[in-house]
Design an enzyme around this catalytic site. Structure first.
Site, PDB file in Angstrom:
ATOM      1  N   LYS A 165       0.822  -1.196   0.000  1.00 21.73           N
ATOM      2  CA  LYS A 165       0.000   0.000   0.000  1.00 21.73           C
ATOM      3  C   LYS A 165       0.866   1.259   0.000  1.00 21.73           C
ATOM      4  CE  LYS A 165      -3.279  -2.208   3.213  1.00 21.73           C
ATOM      5  NZ  LYS A 165      -2.656  -2.885   4.366  1.00 21.73           N
ATOM      6  N   GLY A 166       2.135   1.082   0.366  1.00 25.11           N
ATOM      7  CA  GLY A 166       3.007   2.234   0.587  1.00 25.11           C
ATOM      8  C   GLY A 166       3.127   3.213  -0.575  1.00 25.11           C
ATOM      9  N   GLU A 191       7.439   2.511  -6.325  1.00 29.62           N
ATOM     10  CA  GLU A 191       7.607   2.179  -4.911  1.00 29.62           C
ATOM     11  C   GLU A 191       7.778   3.443  -4.077  1.00 29.62           C
ATOM     12  OE1 GLU A 191       7.141   0.236  -2.768  1.00 29.62           O
ATOM     13  OE2 GLU A 191       7.931  -1.787  -3.027  1.00 29.62           O
ATOM     14  N   ASP A 239      14.310  -0.654   0.586  1.00 27.50           N
ATOM     15  CA  ASP A 239      15.027  -0.860   1.830  1.00 27.50           C
ATOM     16  C   ASP A 239      16.055  -1.979   1.599  1.00 27.50           C
ATOM     17  OD1 ASP A 239      15.602  -0.645   4.481  1.00 27.50           O
ATOM     18  OD2 ASP A 239      13.662  -1.286   5.225  1.00 27.50           O
ATOM     19  N   LYS A 272      16.878   3.628   0.887  1.00 29.25           N
ATOM     20  CA  LYS A 272      17.650   3.496   2.127  1.00 29.25           C
ATOM     21  C   LYS A 272      18.827   2.577   1.832  1.00 29.25           C
ATOM     22  CE  LYS A 272      15.187   3.513   6.249  1.00 29.25           C
ATOM     23  NZ  LYS A 272      14.424   2.792   7.300  1.00 29.25           N
ATOM     24  N   PHE A 321      13.627   5.139  11.319  1.00 31.47           N
ATOM     25  CA  PHE A 321      12.282   4.635  11.096  1.00 31.47           C
ATOM     26  C   PHE A 321      11.394   5.753  10.572  1.00 31.47           C
ATOM     27  CE2 PHE A 321       9.817   0.887  11.282  1.00 31.47           C
ATOM     28  CZ  PHE A 321       8.513   1.356  11.156  1.00 31.47           C
ATOM     29  N   ASP A 365       4.324   3.532   6.512  1.00 30.89           N
ATOM     30  CA  ASP A 365       3.530   3.285   7.718  1.00 30.89           C
ATOM     31  C   ASP A 365       4.338   2.714   8.873  1.00 30.89           C
ATOM     32  OD1 ASP A 365       3.856   0.704   6.315  1.00 30.89           O
ATOM     33  OD2 ASP A 365       2.562  -0.058   7.916  1.00 30.89           O
ATOM     34  N   ARG A 381       0.287   6.810   7.207  1.00 32.23           N
ATOM     35  CA  ARG A 381       0.475   6.905   5.756  1.00 32.23           C
ATOM     36  C   ARG A 381      -0.019   8.249   5.213  1.00 32.23           C
ATOM     37  NH1 ARG A 381       1.675   1.564   3.970  1.00 32.23           N
ATOM     38  NH2 ARG A 381       0.537  -0.069   5.058  1.00 32.23           N
TER      39      ARG A 381
HETATM   40  C1  PRP Z   1       7.593  -1.587   2.474  1.00 32.72           C
HETATM   41  C2  PRP Z   1       7.836  -0.512   1.434  1.00 32.72           C
HETATM   42  C3  PRP Z   1       8.382  -1.282   0.262  1.00 32.72           C
HETATM   43  C4  PRP Z   1       9.155  -2.413   0.936  1.00 32.72           C
HETATM   44  C5  PRP Z   1      10.610  -2.106   0.917  1.00 32.72           C
HETATM   45  O1  PRP Z   1       6.372  -2.219   2.174  1.00 32.72           O
HETATM   46  O2  PRP Z   1       6.618   0.120   1.080  1.00 32.72           O
HETATM   47  O3  PRP Z   1       7.343  -1.830  -0.521  1.00 32.72           O
HETATM   48  O4  PRP Z   1       8.681  -2.490   2.296  1.00 32.72           O
HETATM   49  O5  PRP Z   1      11.329  -3.069   1.632  1.00 32.72           O
HETATM   50  P1  PRP Z   1      12.418  -4.018   0.985  1.00 32.72           P
HETATM   51  O6  PRP Z   1      13.262  -3.209   0.051  1.00 32.72           O
HETATM   52  O7  PRP Z   1      13.182  -4.456   2.199  1.00 32.72           O
HETATM   53  O8  PRP Z   1      11.734  -5.152   0.325  1.00 32.72           O
HETATM   54  P2  PRP Z   1       5.617  -3.155   3.216  1.00 32.72           P
HETATM   55  O9  PRP Z   1       5.994  -4.567   2.949  1.00 32.72           O
HETATM   56  O10 PRP Z   1       5.822  -2.614   4.582  1.00 32.72           O
HETATM   57  O11 PRP Z   1       4.094  -3.039   2.823  1.00 32.72           O
HETATM   58  P3  PRP Z   1       3.226  -1.694   2.707  1.00 32.72           P
HETATM   59  O12 PRP Z   1       3.719  -0.979   1.485  1.00 32.72           O
HETATM   60  O13 PRP Z   1       1.829  -2.181   2.557  1.00 32.72           O
HETATM   61  O14 PRP Z   1       3.454  -0.903   3.956  1.00 32.72           O
HETATM   62 MG    MG Z   2       4.847  -1.171   5.496  1.00 37.39          MG
HETATM   63 MN    MN Z   3       5.391  -1.334   0.276  1.00 40.86          MN
END
Ligand code: PRP
Ligand code: MG
Ligand code: MN
Length: 178
Positions: free
Chosen positions: A42-43, A98, A102, A130, A151, A158, A164
């Site tokens: 959802k991010g 995206e 991370d 990041k 963080f 989120d 968000r």
């Molecule tokens: C978070 C962010 C990216 C992902 C990055 O999503 O929005 O999609 O993590 O992390 P990575 O590079 O370590 O894979 P999350 O899985 O928290 O879901 P969300 O977008 O619904 O919050």
């Molecule tokens: Mg998330």
């Molecule tokens: Mn995400």
């Protein structure tokens, strides 16, 4: 909500400038290609809606939900497909949208999947990166801004599905998650 934020990392004005820059860049690069912007739920939702208006040309939008974090503070290391695309992507130019990269796990898994489905090209557009947390090296074609290893919440990011809707990106006070 705002009292839970320690400091602002990317302001609303800065976000606006970044989104305009990326939108224009994409516009120049994807002219006549009718790209599909794939928003990773959802991010990336908030960023996506602003980005496609800055792009301002013929294009399609689709959504996928791929989660690696769940409610946990640290990455679980697993990438699950919660919602898949419901359109074919073979022969199409894809821009994965995206909010943040991370570890790189989510994107590495997605690129592999979309590539196996025969996309004509796959590029990544992420508002934030990041770098310090990267475990898998993924090439990011369009990056908004590098962010410190803190963080972060807001503008799509989120903590336990909250924050968000903050119009900026900030650091969450440690007392919220400790
Ligand atoms: C978070 C962010 C990216 C992902 C990055 O999503 O929005 O999609 O993590 O992390 P990575 O590079 O370590 O894979 P999350 O899985 O928290 O879901 P969300 O977008 O619904 O919050
Ligand atoms: Mg998330
Ligand atoms: Mn995400």
């Amino acid at each position: 909500m705002r009292e839970d934020i320690e400091k602002v990392i990317v302001s609303t004005d800065q976000i606006h400038e970044i989104v305009e820059r990326l939108g224009k860049q994409l516009h120049d690069d994807y002219r006549d290609k009718n790209p599909i912007f794939i928003c990773i739920l959802k991010g990336a939702v908030i960023f996506m809606t602003d980005l496609i208006r800055a792009y301002d040309d013929l294009s399609e939008i689709e959504f996928m939900d791929v989660s690696s974090y769940g409610d946990a503070f640290e990455s679980s290391g697993e990438v699950r497909i919660i919602k898949d695309l419901d359109v074919p992507v073979n022969g199409r130019h894809i821009v994965i949208v995206e909010d943040i990269i991370d570890t790189g796990r989510t994107l590495a898994a997605l690129i592999k999947l979309l590539d196996s489905r025969g996309a004509a090209s796959i590029k990544i557009c992420s508002l934030l990166s990041k770098e310090a947390h990267r475990l898998i090296n993924v090439h990011v074609d369009y990056i908004g801004v590098e962010v410190p290893d803190e963080f972060l919440v807001g503008y799509g990011l989120d903590y336990k599905n909250q924050y968000r809707n903050l119009p900026f990106i900030g650091v969450l006070k440690p007392k919220i998650y400790e």
